[in-house]
Design an enzyme around this catalytic site. Structure first.
Site, mmCIF file in Angstrom:
data_model
loop_
_atom_site.group_PDB
_atom_site.id
_atom_site.type_symbol
_atom_site.label_atom_id
_atom_site.label_comp_id
_atom_site.label_asym_id
_atom_site.label_seq_id
_atom_site.Cartn_x
_atom_site.Cartn_y
_atom_site.Cartn_z
ATOM 1 N N SER A 203 0.829 -1.205 0.000
ATOM 2 C CA SER A 203 0.000 0.000 0.000
ATOM 3 C C SER A 203 0.865 1.257 0.000
ATOM 4 C CB SER A 203 -0.959 -0.067 1.183
ATOM 5 O OG SER A 203 -2.085 0.704 0.910
ATOM 6 N N LYS B 6 4.004 1.999 -2.660
ATOM 7 C CA LYS B 6 4.393 3.208 -3.402
ATOM 8 C C LYS B 6 5.866 3.491 -3.096
ATOM 9 C CE LYS B 6 -0.058 5.180 -1.751
ATOM 10 N NZ LYS B 6 -1.142 4.583 -2.464
ATOM 11 N N TRP C 294 -10.134 0.275 -4.293
ATOM 12 C CA TRP C 294 -9.520 1.578 -3.988
ATOM 13 C C TRP C 294 -8.141 1.715 -4.656
ATOM 14 C CZ3 TRP C 294 -11.109 6.094 -2.807
ATOM 15 C CH2 TRP C 294 -10.337 7.025 -2.084
ATOM 16 N N HIS D 294 -7.536 -5.882 0.769
ATOM 17 C CA HIS D 294 -6.332 -5.058 0.793
ATOM 18 C C HIS D 294 -5.447 -5.504 1.958
ATOM 19 C CE1 HIS D 294 -4.084 -1.315 0.183
ATOM 20 N NE2 HIS D 294 -4.178 -1.064 1.474
HETATM 21 C C1 GCU Z 1 -5.239 4.698 2.274
HETATM 22 C C2 GCU Z 1 -4.713 5.503 1.116
HETATM 23 C C3 GCU Z 1 -3.958 4.638 0.109
HETATM 24 C C4 GCU Z 1 -2.934 3.788 0.827
HETATM 25 C C5 GCU Z 1 -3.560 3.033 1.961
HETATM 26 C C6 GCU Z 1 -2.590 2.223 2.824
HETATM 27 O O1 GCU Z 1 -6.265 3.866 1.841
HETATM 28 O O2 GCU Z 1 -5.802 6.161 0.512
HETATM 29 O O3 GCU Z 1 -3.318 5.435 -0.855
HETATM 30 O O4 GCU Z 1 -2.308 2.945 -0.097
HETATM 31 O O5 GCU Z 1 -4.199 3.930 2.835
HETATM 32 O O6 GCU Z 1 -1.424 2.573 2.913
HETATM 33 O O7 GCU Z 1 -3.040 1.236 3.408
#
Ligand code: GCU
Length: 381
Positions: A217, A221, A310, A361
């Protein structure tokens, strides 16, 4: 602007920048031109417009201090090392606590480094009191891999603190000195993963040529930005990274996070310049397939989960398709497979791996097992 149907239900909102087309309109048609011209152009655009520039690389003050004596763990199959990675700058001191489980082996071992974005006590669990699949050290060790993890918050807190705390404050104590392209928090976390690589280079039990950086997540990134910059990592793994990670911004995926949403909720993650692209994705000079492409010709793996709309799963997949031409410049296969795969059928035939896991997720054992399969295939031939 033309629109193009790529994946059922997902229409590209605008034309996507061609990964190989240089700013003066020529096509990078060889690995040499990619490396001399196009790769530096793309890297510069991501620094200037998306993640921001780091004011520091490896600090001259970097040092490694043991936290505890090395000890046998994982049923005697591994050595646990705990190390504080310390550095100082004009604004004070910073420290990343690293936990490593290194299998006992006759030769230096390949390694996975997890950028842990969940609580370290529960998810890294250095004493293995209640092992969690988010960091399955026992499974990694059983398959011959060292398992390393650090908490992203050690490098920089995951909060909008005006860039006074964490590594931002250590190296740029005056936040007024920041510019629109100064590093955000994701860039800071990625910098931290590179400091772990600095430690790896000092550790004879680990094979520095076979090191994977893994993140989930926001950590995914981070892993991509780390792998894009730091070519010492042989494999970069993005788990459910979504917006700002592997997901194409120009794909019309209404249930997924947009640039406007991510900058509003997490104003500290990216550089200030990135904010101008909220609702104006078509003006961004890059898209996320170009972030994946920066890892070429090394190995990269992108994974999605069926219930993780998402993160925009088809957009994560499509980045892999559109990054593939760069691997071809090296005579290598990128992603093998051009249609969005069914759940739980990994595509691992080339240097880009992809799978869509059934479920939510998360970074699950299924994901780790596929990452190890991919590493086995490339590293244990
Ligand atoms: C939120 C955010 C995402 C990210 C996520 C996470 O949902 O909007 O961009 O990837 O948190 O880090 O779990």
């Amino acid at each position: 602007m033309g629109s193009l149907v790529l994946v059922a239900g997902s229409v590209l909102a605008a034309e996507i920048p061609d990964v190989l087309k240089t700013s003066d309109g020529k096509k990078a048609d060889s690995a040499a031109v990619w490396e001399a011209v196009r790769r530096p152009e793309i890297l510069e655009l991501f620094k200037a417009q998306v993640f921001g520039r780091n004011p520091v690389g490896r600090p001259a003050t970097l040092r490694f201090e043991p936290i505890a004596a090395d000890r046998e763990m994982v049923g005697g199959k591994a050595i646990r090392k705990r190390v504080n990675i310390r550095y100082t700058g004009p604004g004070g001191e910073g420290c990343i606590a690293l936990t490593a489980f290194i299998p006992k082996a006759p030769k230096p071992v390949p390694t996975f480094v997890l950028i842990c974005n969940r609580s370290s006590e529960k998810h890294i669990d250095p004493d293995r009191l209640a092992p969690n699949p988010f960091f399955p050290a026992e499974e990694l060790v059983a398959r011959g891999y060292a398992a390393l993890a650090f908490h992203n918050g050690d490098v920089d807190p995951d909060a909008h603190d005006g860039f006074t705390n964490g590594v931002h404050g250590v190296f740029q104590p005056d936040p007024k000195a920041r510019t629109a392209d100064s590093w955000g928090t994701i860039a800071a976390w990625a910098w931290g993963a590179s400091r772990v690589m600095d430690w790896i280079e000092s550790e004879p039990l680990i094979d520095r040529t076979r090191v994977a950086v893994v993140g989930h997540s926001r950590g995914g990134k981070t892993a991509l930005w780390c792998g894009a910059n730091d070519t010492r990592f042989a494999l970069t793994i993005s788990n459910d990274s979504g917006c700002g990670g592997a997901k194409l911004n120009r794909m019309d995926l209404p249930k997924s996070e947009s640039i406007a949403r991510i900058n509003k909720a997490f104003p500290h993650w990216f550089c200030e310049n990135f904010k101008q692209y909220g609702g104006r994705e078509d003006t961004l000079p890059v898209d996320q397939h170009m972030l994946v492409a920066l890892v070429a010709p090394r190995l990269v793996y992108v994974a999605s989960a069926t219930q993780d709309d998402w993160a925009g799963q088809p957009g994560e997949f499509q980045s892999c398709v559109l990054a593939t031409p760069v691997w071809r410049l090296y005579g290598k296969k990128g992603l093998v497979g051009e249609t969005f795969p069914a759940a739980d059928t990994p595509l691992q035939g080339g240097c880009i791996g992809y799978h869509l896991r059934t479920g939510k997720h998360d970074l699950a054992l299924y994901d780790w097992e596929r990452y190890m399969d991919f590493a086995d295939a490339h590293w244990k031939k």
